[in-house]
Design an enzyme around this catalytic site. Structure first.
Site, PDB file in Angstrom:
ATOM      1  N   THR A  46      10.758   6.711   8.535  1.00 27.67           N
ATOM      2  CA  THR A  46      11.164   7.660   7.508  1.00 27.67           C
ATOM      3  C   THR A  46      10.316   8.926   7.540  1.00 27.67           C
ATOM      4  OG1 THR A  46      11.994   5.891   6.139  1.00 27.67           O
ATOM      5  CG2 THR A  46      11.422   7.897   4.993  1.00 27.67           C
ATOM      6  N   TYR A  59      19.650   8.431   4.048  1.00 27.75           N
ATOM      7  CA  TYR A  59      19.054   9.246   5.112  1.00 27.75           C
ATOM      8  C   TYR A  59      18.987   8.415   6.374  1.00 27.75           C
ATOM      9  CZ  TYR A  59      14.896   6.398   4.692  1.00 27.75           C
ATOM     10  OH  TYR A  59      14.034   5.337   4.695  1.00 27.75           O
ATOM     11  N   THR A 125       7.862   2.337   7.577  1.00 26.57           N
ATOM     12  CA  THR A 125       7.102   1.451   6.685  1.00 26.57           C
ATOM     13  C   THR A 125       7.553  -0.008   6.765  1.00 26.57           C
ATOM     14  OG1 THR A 125       8.591   1.872   4.829  1.00 26.57           O
ATOM     15  CG2 THR A 125       6.653   3.290   4.999  1.00 26.57           C
ATOM     16  N   ASP A 126       8.809  -0.252   7.208  1.00 24.16           N
ATOM     17  CA  ASP A 126       9.351  -1.615   7.137  1.00 24.16           C
ATOM     18  C   ASP A 126       8.513  -2.632   7.914  1.00 24.16           C
ATOM     19  OD1 ASP A 126      11.383  -0.589   5.611  1.00 24.16           O
ATOM     20  OD2 ASP A 126      12.969  -0.878   7.102  1.00 24.16           O
ATOM     21  N   LYS A 198       3.732  -4.584   2.618  1.00 28.92           N
ATOM     22  CA  LYS A 198       4.673  -3.732   1.869  1.00 28.92           C
ATOM     23  C   LYS A 198       5.169  -4.531   0.667  1.00 28.92           C
ATOM     24  CE  LYS A 198       8.696  -0.742   2.444  1.00 28.92           C
ATOM     25  NZ  LYS A 198       9.697  -0.131   3.336  1.00 28.92           N
ATOM     26  N   GLU A 319      -1.182 -29.938  -0.156  1.00 36.01           N
ATOM     27  CA  GLU A 319      -0.086 -30.846  -0.546  1.00 36.01           C
ATOM     28  C   GLU A 319       0.632 -31.408   0.672  1.00 36.01           C
ATOM     29  OE1 GLU A 319       2.475 -30.081  -4.114  1.00 36.01           O
ATOM     30  OE2 GLU A 319       1.529 -28.108  -4.003  1.00 36.01           O
TER      31      GLU A 319
HETATM   32  N1  ASP Z   1      13.529   1.822   7.443  1.00 30.47           N
HETATM   33  C1  ASP Z   1      12.447   2.775   7.515  1.00 30.47           C
HETATM   34  C2  ASP Z   1      11.554   2.381   8.676  1.00 30.47           C
HETATM   35  O1  ASP Z   1      10.816   1.447   8.576  1.00 30.47           O
HETATM   36  C3  ASP Z   1      11.708   2.821   6.243  1.00 30.47           C
HETATM   37  C4  ASP Z   1      10.505   3.709   6.216  1.00 30.47           C
HETATM   38  O2  ASP Z   1       9.984   4.206   7.184  1.00 30.47           O
HETATM   39  O3  ASP Z   1       9.998   3.923   5.078  1.00 30.47           O
HETATM   40  O4  ASP Z   1      11.606   3.006   9.673  1.00 30.47           O
END
Ligand code: ASP
Length: 362
Positions: A46, A59, A125-126, A198, A319
């Site tokens: 992103t 996007y 971020t994923d 995340k 457990e």
């Molecule tokens: N789907 C995107 C990615 O991981 C989300 C992001 O970058 O925030 O490339």
């Protein structure tokens, strides 16, 4: 009284003398300090995403190239001499082994060069936590290697990418970042690769290191470091990509109410050499799932119990009778990072006890 006239012929040499002695007293300007050299490796995400308007949720990741990314934050050029390379341009949901191997090998080449002081990787971020943890185990350098990302695309109102990028360059150029393993800089916080996760699908403050805390903070390029990372990393890691062309298959299966062993069997049938269960609570699962895991563990499939819960340690023999069933407890690693460690661990044959000790050490 007649005015006393000093002839120019006397005045001029006096002035020259005065200026000359003033110049001699002024210290010569210090030579401009050489900026650290940081290489930016772009992979998409992103932070390189674009939308049709600045107030639109929809996007596409990975639309902007590394040169545009660098040009968008000219302030970063005051922190380091920057140059960029495009490794990939994908949403990190599409991250794959080919990109991982290319990225890790390139970082090892770059950090071995005496004229490179640090590396910044732009990423989605994923899956940034998986890539960061993978690099933490296979990069062989103490130089700063810093991943960064953004939750909002580059075209958004209040895009978070530019400041995250600026802060990441500042950390990569900072000598105090060296030796702390691979770092992730997002939203003013410096995370260790093993600790971050995340936690929100959309919030800018999505990344937390919930179990062990932050490595440091960074505000407009000013970094404060509090501690080193948990676990062995980089130059202290026994894992290496030398000669590695492919990584073994390891699948993650989530535990749930009334779970049977069908998905576990299917993973083994698909060629998995290891299985990570994102268990309920302290890495628990139904008796049916446990029995199926134990059956595969007897046949040499390495089976790890992690947890689908965000915070907490998965302990051995709490457990579940790990000793009797031949299972591994993930300790502090979440399922996605357990999978990364297990894939690297499976490059060499190891006993269950050795596997377990890796989860304690990394
Ligand atoms: N789907 C995107 C990615 O991981 C989300 C992001 O970058 O925030 O490339």
């Amino acid at each position: 009284m007649s005015k006393r006239v000093v002839p120019h012929l006397v005045l001029i040499p006096l002035m020259v003398l005065a200026i000359g002695s003033a110049l001699a007293q002024t210290p010569a300007p210090a030579p401009a300090a050489k900026l650290p050299s940081v290489v930016v490796l772009a992979t998409g995400g992103t932070i390189a995403g674009a939308a049709e308007s600045d107030v639109q949720a929809g996007y596409k990741s990975g639309q902007v190239g590394v040169d545009q990314l660098l040009a968008a934050v000219p302030q970063a050029k005051k922190l380091a001499t920057l140059r960029g390379e495009q490794i990939a341009n994908i949403g990190s949901q599409d991250m794959n082994d080919e990109v991982w191997l290319k990225l890790a090998n390139r970082i090892n080449e770059l950090t071995a060069m005496p004229n490179v002081n640090g590396v910044v990787i732009t990423h989605g971020t994923d899956t940034i936590e998986e890539t960061a943890y993978f690099l933490n185990l296979v990069v062989k350098s103490n130089k700063p290697v810093v991943l960064t990302a953004a939750m909002r695309p580059s075209t958004a109102l209040s895009a978070d990418g530019p400041l995250n990028f600026y802060n990441a360059v500042a950390v990569a150029a900072n000598k105090n970042a060296a030796g702390r393993g691979v770092l992730v800089v997002v939203n003013d916080w410096i995370h260790g690769a093993a600790s971050l996760t995340k936690t929100s699908t959309t919030a800018v403050q999505t990344f937390l290191s919930p179990q062990s805390g932050l490595i440091g903070t960074v505000a407009y390029g000013e970094a404060d470091f509090y501690r080193g990372p948990i676990g062995k990393h980089t130059t202290g890691s026994e894992f290496s990509l030398t000669g590695v062309k492919a990584l073994p298959r390891v699948d993650i299966i989530m535990a749930y109410e009334n779970m049977d062993g069908a998905l576990i069997d299917a993973a083994v049938a698909a060629g998995a050499k290891g299985i990570v269960i994102a268990g309920v609570g302290n890495g628990n699962m139904t008796a049916a799932a446990l029995n199926t895991l134990a059956k595969h563990a007897k046949n040499g499939i390495v089976c790890v119990r992690a947890s689908r819960v965000t915070i907490g340690h998965v302990g051995r023999n709490v457990e579940v009778e790990d000793d009797k069933l031949g299972l591994i407890a993930s300790m502090d690693l979440n399922p996605q990072k357990s999978r990364v460690l297990l894939r690297l661990a499976l490059l060499k044959s190891r006993t269950n006890a050795e596997m377990q000790s890796l989860f304690a050490a990394y």
